[in-house]
Each structure stands twice: as C-alpha cells, then as structure tokens.
Design a protein around this motif. Sequence first.
Motif, mmCIF file in Angstrom:
data_model
loop_
_atom_site.group_PDB
_atom_site.id
_atom_site.type_symbol
_atom_site.label_atom_id
_atom_site.label_comp_id
_atom_site.label_asym_id
_atom_site.label_seq_id
_atom_site.Cartn_x
_atom_site.Cartn_y
_atom_site.Cartn_z
ATOM 1 N N SER A 108 -124.962 -42.804 -27.037
ATOM 2 C CA SER A 108 -124.867 -41.634 -27.916
ATOM 3 C C SER A 108 -124.443 -40.425 -27.089
ATOM 4 O O SER A 108 -125.091 -40.100 -26.086
ATOM 5 C CB SER A 108 -126.214 -41.369 -28.598
ATOM 6 N N ILE A 109 -123.357 -39.771 -27.514
ATOM 7 C CA ILE A 109 -122.898 -38.577 -26.803
ATOM 8 C C ILE A 109 -122.546 -37.505 -27.839
ATOM 9 O O ILE A 109 -122.073 -37.816 -28.931
ATOM 10 C CB ILE A 109 -121.684 -38.868 -25.889
ATOM 11 N N PRO A 110 -122.772 -36.234 -27.500
ATOM 12 C CA PRO A 110 -122.411 -35.169 -28.438
ATOM 13 C C PRO A 110 -120.896 -35.030 -28.552
ATOM 14 O O PRO A 110 -120.142 -35.425 -27.653
ATOM 15 C CB PRO A 110 -123.051 -33.930 -27.822
ATOM 16 N N LEU A 111 -120.469 -34.441 -29.639
ATOM 17 C CA LEU A 111 -119.039 -34.293 -29.917
ATOM 18 C C LEU A 111 -118.313 -33.576 -28.784
ATOM 19 O O LEU A 111 -117.206 -33.960 -28.402
ATOM 20 C CB LEU A 111 -118.845 -33.542 -31.239
ATOM 21 N N PRO A 128 -122.478 -31.811 -34.427
ATOM 22 C CA PRO A 128 -123.462 -30.736 -34.584
ATOM 23 C C PRO A 128 -123.847 -30.572 -36.051
ATOM 24 O O PRO A 128 -123.038 -30.797 -36.958
ATOM 25 C CB PRO A 128 -122.728 -29.501 -34.051
ATOM 26 N N ALA A 129 -125.096 -30.186 -36.283
ATOM 27 C CA ALA A 129 -125.572 -29.980 -37.652
ATOM 28 C C ALA A 129 -124.942 -28.733 -38.266
ATOM 29 O O ALA A 129 -124.714 -28.664 -39.475
ATOM 30 C CB ALA A 129 -127.099 -29.872 -37.664
ATOM 31 N N ARG A 130 -124.659 -27.721 -37.414
ATOM 32 C CA ARG A 130 -124.038 -26.481 -37.923
ATOM 33 C C ARG A 130 -123.331 -25.772 -36.771
ATOM 34 O O ARG A 130 -123.614 -26.048 -35.597
ATOM 35 C CB ARG A 130 -125.098 -25.570 -38.542
ATOM 36 N N LEU A 131 -122.406 -24.872 -37.125
ATOM 37 C CA LEU A 131 -121.682 -24.077 -36.134
ATOM 38 C C LEU A 131 -121.699 -22.612 -36.568
ATOM 39 O O LEU A 131 -121.560 -22.297 -37.760
ATOM 40 C CB LEU A 131 -120.229 -24.550 -36.014
ATOM 41 N N THR A 132 -121.848 -21.746 -35.591
ATOM 42 C CA THR A 132 -121.776 -20.317 -35.892
ATOM 43 C C THR A 132 -120.318 -19.932 -36.139
ATOM 44 O O THR A 132 -119.390 -20.633 -35.708
ATOM 45 C CB THR A 132 -122.324 -19.491 -34.713
ATOM 46 N N PRO A 133 -120.089 -18.825 -36.836
ATOM 47 C CA PRO A 133 -118.699 -18.382 -37.049
ATOM 48 C C PRO A 133 -117.932 -18.208 -35.750
ATOM 49 O O PRO A 133 -116.734 -18.502 -35.681
ATOM 50 C CB PRO A 133 -118.877 -17.057 -37.796
ATOM 51 N N ALA A 134 -118.621 -17.725 -34.709
ATOM 52 C CA ALA A 134 -117.945 -17.516 -33.427
ATOM 53 C C ALA A 134 -117.464 -18.839 -32.835
ATOM 54 O O ALA A 134 -116.341 -18.943 -32.317
ATOM 55 C CB ALA A 134 -118.883 -16.801 -32.459
#
Length: 334
Positions: free
Chosen positions: A253-256, A317-323
């Motif tokens: 398992s690796i993050p995106l 990721p479950a969510r990303l900030t606008p930045a």
Amino acid sequence: RALSDGAGLPGRGEASAAMGQDYYAVLELTRSAKDADIKKAYRKLALKNHPHKNKEPWAAEKFKQLAEAYDVLSDPQKKGVYDKFGEEGLKGGIPLEFGKDSPWTEGYVFHGNPNKVFREFFGGDNPFSEFYTGEGAEVNMAFGGLRGRGVKKQDPPIERDLYLSLEDLFYGCTKKIKISRRVMNEDGHASTIKDKILTINVQPGWRQGTRITFPQEGDQGPNIIPADIIFIVKEKIHPRFKREDDNLIYIASIPLGKALIGCTVDVRTLDERLLNIPINDIVHPKYFKVVPGEGMPLPKDPTHKGDLIMYFDIVFPARLTPAKKHLLREALLT
C-alpha cells in the motif's frame, strides 16, 4: 490482485469455527449440544445411514462424515479446539501460545475408517453384527462368508490434508502425526487398536497438492491388504504473502503521491530479511514489479528460488485543500 486479509485463521476467535466443515450440522445438532445429545444423535444417524441398511449412493459418504463428526465432538480436547478455532485450527494446528498443553498442535487427522468408530460405539451390542466377524473385520460376502478364500483386496487409500505454513514450505521441516489403527495379533485372528507415529520430512519448495504416501498403514484384517495413507499438502493462509507456483505475491500500500514521484518499499521476507525495494517508475493500477530470486525454493533445486512479484494498492487522499488542488492542476494539467 489482492491478498486475503487472514480471516478464518486460527486465533481469530470463535467466529472462525463457522469456516470449513460443520460437525454439529452433520449430526443435526446445535452448538449447545451436550455429550449425551452427541451420543444420541450419532446412534440414530449412524444406524439410519449405515451402508448395509441405506442403499442410497450417498450413504457411504454420509456415514463417513458422521463418524468423523462424532470422533471430534465426543472427545473433549478435540471438541474444545474445534469450538474455538474451527476445522482449520483443528486440522491445521493452533498457535503455540494456545497449544502448550495440547497434543493437537500438530493437527488432527481422522483415521478414515467409519466402521471402526461404529464398532467402538456399539461394542458387543453391535446391531449389524451379522456383517462382521468376531474380530471386527467385515465378512467377505463375495467368497462364502466368514474369512472366505478369495484373493485379498486392498482397502481404498485414506487421504487426509496436511496443513503447512509458507515458512514450513520455505525452510522444510519435520511433521509427526499420530494415527490409530487396527493391528492383527500374532494369532492372525484377533486384532488390537494401536497408535503409531508417522514422520513426514517436508522438503523446501513443496507445493500445494504434493502427496505423501505411507503404504499399507491403514487397519489390518484377516482378509484385507491395509489401505495406503496419503497426506496432501495444503497451504495455510499467510499474513503477508500469497503463493503462485514458485513465486510469492506481495501487495504494497502506497499513497498516491509516492505512486507518482517514486518511493522505497520495505518487504520482510519469509527468512526475516528486510528488503528495501526502490520504486522509480510511476505506479499505475496495472503496474507490478518483479524482484528476481526472492520467491519460494524450486522443488527440484531448492538452491534456486522463484520471484517476488509486487502489486500495489494506491491510497488516494480523502480530501484536498484548494491550495493543493491548484498545485496539482499546475503540475499535471498544464
């Protein structure tokens, strides 16, 4: 491609008892059945399904299933292991921390002779006594009854599963299995039930389905050649690897982010080495990496090994900030 999460392994609690053969269901009992209920159920169903009485084609297999179920549930020690760990724990062995005082840590093997269970249950009050000699052997009806003069015929082979871990099959090991069998006395007529230890020298690289034969180790009798006992290798579920032929499959398992820019993946091998595998490619859903020579030993030449094949579970990721979305848009879409 994904590995099993290990559900059903010994030690996962009583829920695992639902896996595999349900001995209670075979005897038409609930799991709260007492010893008297077990005896009553076996008596009723064994008489009903005995092949000499029930001529249906499935009767012999049913009679055999009843014998194995009674053999387990009538023995407090075997019943205790089965109730807690299920058929896989009973036959494949239970974790050492549970088995220090238990003779079943090597795994239970049914001797495969339902008639022996039937005879021992009914004793001298055997309702099918007309089908047996005084020593408990079946009458040879084809050659004129009691100890006829026909050619001896060998009993069909008794096949049993031998559950082994990947570590057992990687290193090789020795397994000792106790069987109980009927042995003829010196007079050639009477017989006695005796225990015997069979030793299996597991070789590195053996595959699932490997058969180990012990010739003529079944029950002895005046008119029979004892059956061969055959053990068939079955692989236990492993927490890290899945085996395919001589290769080992590993899911990392690796993050995106690391899937896109590269990373190093640590893999603990079966012989407890820590491999640091560099991943320099972009990891897409169909990507896999082959690490030569880090699989299972080859059965014909254990000095050589198959490969380790790595597949990847990319964690988004479950969510990303606008930045962060802005940065990704600039990096990937412009």
